[in-house]
Design a protein around this motif. Structure first.
Motif, PDB file in Angstrom:
ATOM      1  N   SER A   1      -6.481   0.034  -6.616  1.00 23.30           N
ATOM      2  CA  SER A   1      -5.692   1.089  -5.972  1.00 23.30           C
ATOM      3  C   SER A   1      -6.163   1.346  -4.539  1.00 23.30           C
ATOM      4  CB  SER A   1      -5.732   2.377  -6.795  1.00 23.30           C
ATOM      5  OG  SER A   1      -7.045   2.860  -6.914  1.00 23.30           O
ATOM      6  N   GLU A   2      -7.474   1.232  -4.293  1.00 23.97           N
ATOM      7  CA  GLU A   2      -7.988   1.392  -2.925  1.00 23.97           C
ATOM      8  C   GLU A   2      -7.489   0.259  -2.024  1.00 23.97           C
ATOM      9  OE1 GLU A   2     -12.280   3.617  -3.472  1.00 23.97           O
ATOM     10  OE2 GLU A   2     -12.125   1.518  -4.145  1.00 23.97           O
ATOM     11  N   ILE A   3      -7.443  -0.948  -2.567  1.00 27.40           N
ATOM     12  CA  ILE A   3      -6.940  -2.092  -1.800  1.00 27.40           C
ATOM     13  C   ILE A   3      -5.462  -1.896  -1.482  1.00 27.40           C
ATOM     14  CG2 ILE A   3      -6.437  -4.566  -1.883  1.00 27.40           C
ATOM     15  CD1 ILE A   3      -9.037  -4.812  -3.621  1.00 27.40           C
ATOM     16  N   GLU A   4      -4.675  -1.497  -2.486  1.00 26.08           N
ATOM     17  CA  GLU A   4      -3.239  -1.276  -2.273  1.00 26.08           C
ATOM     18  C   GLU A   4      -3.003  -0.207  -1.217  1.00 26.08           C
ATOM     19  OE1 GLU A   4      -0.626  -3.063  -3.308  1.00 26.08           O
ATOM     20  OE2 GLU A   4      -2.124  -4.392  -4.203  1.00 26.08           O
ATOM     21  N   SER A   5      -3.774   0.859  -1.261  1.00 31.24           N
ATOM     22  CA  SER A   5      -3.652   1.937  -0.288  1.00 31.24           C
ATOM     23  C   SER A   5      -3.993   1.431   1.118  1.00 31.24           C
ATOM     24  CB  SER A   5      -4.574   3.090  -0.669  1.00 31.24           C
ATOM     25  OG  SER A   5      -4.541   4.088   0.315  1.00 31.24           O
ATOM     26  N   ALA A   6      -5.073   0.708   1.230  1.00 28.43           N
ATOM     27  CA  ALA A   6      -5.517   0.199   2.533  1.00 28.43           C
ATOM     28  C   ALA A   6      -4.542  -0.825   3.088  1.00 28.43           C
ATOM     29  CB  ALA A   6      -6.918  -0.398   2.422  1.00 28.43           C
ATOM     30  N   ILE A   7      -4.053  -1.710   2.232  1.00 27.81           N
ATOM     31  CA  ILE A   7      -3.185  -2.790   2.696  1.00 27.81           C
ATOM     32  C   ILE A   7      -1.820  -2.261   3.147  1.00 27.81           C
ATOM     33  CG2 ILE A   7      -2.032  -3.559   0.582  1.00 27.81           C
ATOM     34  CD1 ILE A   7      -2.860  -6.414   1.431  1.00 27.81           C
ATOM     35  N   SER A   8      -1.431  -1.094   2.643  1.00 26.07           N
ATOM     36  CA  SER A   8      -0.146  -0.523   3.055  1.00 26.07           C
ATOM     37  C   SER A   8      -0.139  -0.170   4.544  1.00 26.07           C
ATOM     38  CB  SER A   8       0.196   0.703   2.209  1.00 26.07           C
ATOM     39  OG  SER A   8      -0.697   1.759   2.489  1.00 26.07           O
ATOM     40  N   SER A   9      -1.323   0.041   5.122  1.00 27.50           N
ATOM     41  CA  SER A   9      -1.416   0.352   6.552  1.00 27.50           C
ATOM     42  C   SER A   9      -1.810  -0.867   7.388  1.00 27.50           C
ATOM     43  CB  SER A   9      -2.410   1.487   6.780  1.00 27.50           C
ATOM     44  OG  SER A   9      -3.712   1.069   6.446  1.00 27.50           O
ATOM     45  N   LEU A  10      -1.971  -2.017   6.756  1.00 24.48           N
ATOM     46  CA  LEU A  10      -2.333  -3.251   7.468  1.00 24.48           C
ATOM     47  C   LEU A  10      -1.081  -4.110   7.646  1.00 24.48           C
ATOM     48  CD1 LEU A  10      -5.642  -4.314   5.699  1.00 24.48           C
ATOM     49  CD2 LEU A  10      -5.393  -3.493   8.040  1.00 24.48           C
ATOM     50  N   GLU A  11      -0.546  -4.105   8.850  1.00 24.49           N
ATOM     51  CA  GLU A  11       0.676  -4.852   9.123  1.00 24.49           C
ATOM     52  C   GLU A  11       0.510  -6.337   8.800  1.00 24.49           C
ATOM     53  OE1 GLU A  11       3.455  -6.172  12.895  1.00 24.49           O
ATOM     54  OE2 GLU A  11       2.036  -4.537  13.161  1.00 24.49           O
ATOM     55  N   ALA A  12       1.410  -6.835   7.939  1.00 17.26           N
ATOM     56  CA  ALA A  12       1.567  -8.259   7.624  1.00 17.26           C
ATOM     57  C   ALA A  12       0.451  -8.861   6.767  1.00 17.26           C
ATOM     58  CB  ALA A  12       1.760  -9.082   8.895  1.00 17.26           C
ATOM     59  N   TRP A  13      -0.520  -8.086   6.307  1.00 15.02           N
ATOM     60  CA  TRP A  13      -1.563  -8.605   5.433  1.00 15.02           C
ATOM     61  C   TRP A  13      -1.081  -8.519   3.992  1.00 15.02           C
ATOM     62  CZ3 TRP A  13      -6.257 -10.790   6.863  1.00 15.02           C
ATOM     63  CH2 TRP A  13      -6.581 -10.691   8.216  1.00 15.02           C
ATOM     64  N   SER A  14      -1.522  -9.454   3.179  1.00 10.08           N
ATOM     65  CA  SER A  14      -1.197  -9.455   1.749  1.00 10.08           C
ATOM     66  C   SER A  14      -2.448  -9.853   0.977  1.00 10.08           C
ATOM     67  CB  SER A  14      -0.063 -10.439   1.462  1.00 10.08           C
ATOM     68  OG  SER A  14      -0.469 -11.763   1.782  1.00 10.08           O
ATOM     69  N   ILE A  15      -2.339  -9.868  -0.323  1.00 13.76           N
ATOM     70  CA  ILE A  15      -3.427 -10.342  -1.183  1.00 13.76           C
ATOM     71  C   ILE A  15      -3.037 -11.724  -1.682  1.00 13.76           C
ATOM     72  CG2 ILE A  15      -4.780  -9.945  -3.284  1.00 13.76           C
ATOM     73  CD1 ILE A  15      -5.219  -7.812  -1.151  1.00 13.76           C
ATOM     74  N   LYS A  16      -3.927 -12.682  -1.471  1.00  8.75           N
ATOM     75  CA  LYS A  16      -3.710 -14.039  -1.963  1.00  8.75           C
ATOM     76  C   LYS A  16      -5.051 -14.552  -2.477  1.00  8.75           C
ATOM     77  CE  LYS A  16      -2.067 -18.605  -0.666  1.00  8.75           C
ATOM     78  NZ  LYS A  16      -1.566 -19.464   0.424  1.00  8.75           N
ATOM     79  N   ASP A  17      -5.074 -14.991  -3.724  1.00  7.82           N
ATOM     80  CA  ASP A  17      -6.309 -15.494  -4.336  1.00  7.82           C
ATOM     81  C   ASP A  17      -7.447 -14.476  -4.236  1.00  7.82           C
ATOM     82  OD1 ASP A  17      -5.015 -17.925  -4.947  1.00  7.82           O
ATOM     83  OD2 ASP A  17      -5.539 -18.751  -2.978  1.00  7.82           O
ATOM     84  N   SER A  18      -7.127 -13.208  -4.464  1.00 10.07           N
ATOM     85  CA  SER A  18      -8.094 -12.098  -4.451  1.00 10.07           C
ATOM     86  C   SER A  18      -8.746 -11.881  -3.087  1.00 10.07           C
ATOM     87  CB  SER A  18      -9.176 -12.310  -5.520  1.00 10.07           C
ATOM     88  OG  SER A  18      -8.590 -12.387  -6.794  1.00 10.07           O
TER      89      SER A  18
END
Length: 127
Positions: free
Chosen positions: A38-55
């Motif tokens: 949940s912390e990653i999802e929250s942080a990534i929502s403010s990171l333009e164009a970043w995603s999670i791939k292979d952890s």
């Protein structure tokens, strides 16, 4: 390579540019906490164009040419060295792909989020 000890450490890069390094000890620099999903999802929502791939945090960057891509990589490398946090990356001509994770915690940490934000700032200046 030369290192000067004192209040700050200085390291000469191969082209003799001096990089001022944070004076924290290695133990202080290595203490990062693995972020929860949940912390990653929250942080990534403010990171333009970043995603999670292979952890890992993942993003590709496109430039006008190889020189633009390499200039970007050089600037990121200097900041990553100051942070003592180094990206996994891949470059083909005008494209740079970056993956971020903290090996010490075997996952994504606050340090990855900080570096991703910094990388976005550097990229925005290069566009």
């Amino acid at each position: 390579m030369s290192i000067k000890f004192g209040d700050d450490k200085q390291r000469k890069t191969p082209n003799n540019m001096k990089i001022l390094l944070n004076s924290m000890s290695n133990d202080q620099q290595k203490k990062h906490t693995k972020l929860s999903g949940s912390e990653i999802e929250s942080a990534i929502s403010s990171l333009e164009a970043w995603s999670i791939k292979d952890s890992k945090l993942h993003r590709s960057f496109k430039f006008k040419n190889f020189v633009g891509a390499f200039t970007f990589m050089t600037e990121v490398a200097l900041h990553a060295e100051k942070m003592d946090h180094h990206p996994e990356w891949f470059n083909v001509y005008d494209t740079v792909t970056i993956d971020l994770m903290t090996h010490d915690v075997n996952g994504i940490s606050d340090q990855d989020i900080k570096l991703a934000n910094l990388i976005n700032i550097i990229y925005d200046k290069k566009k």
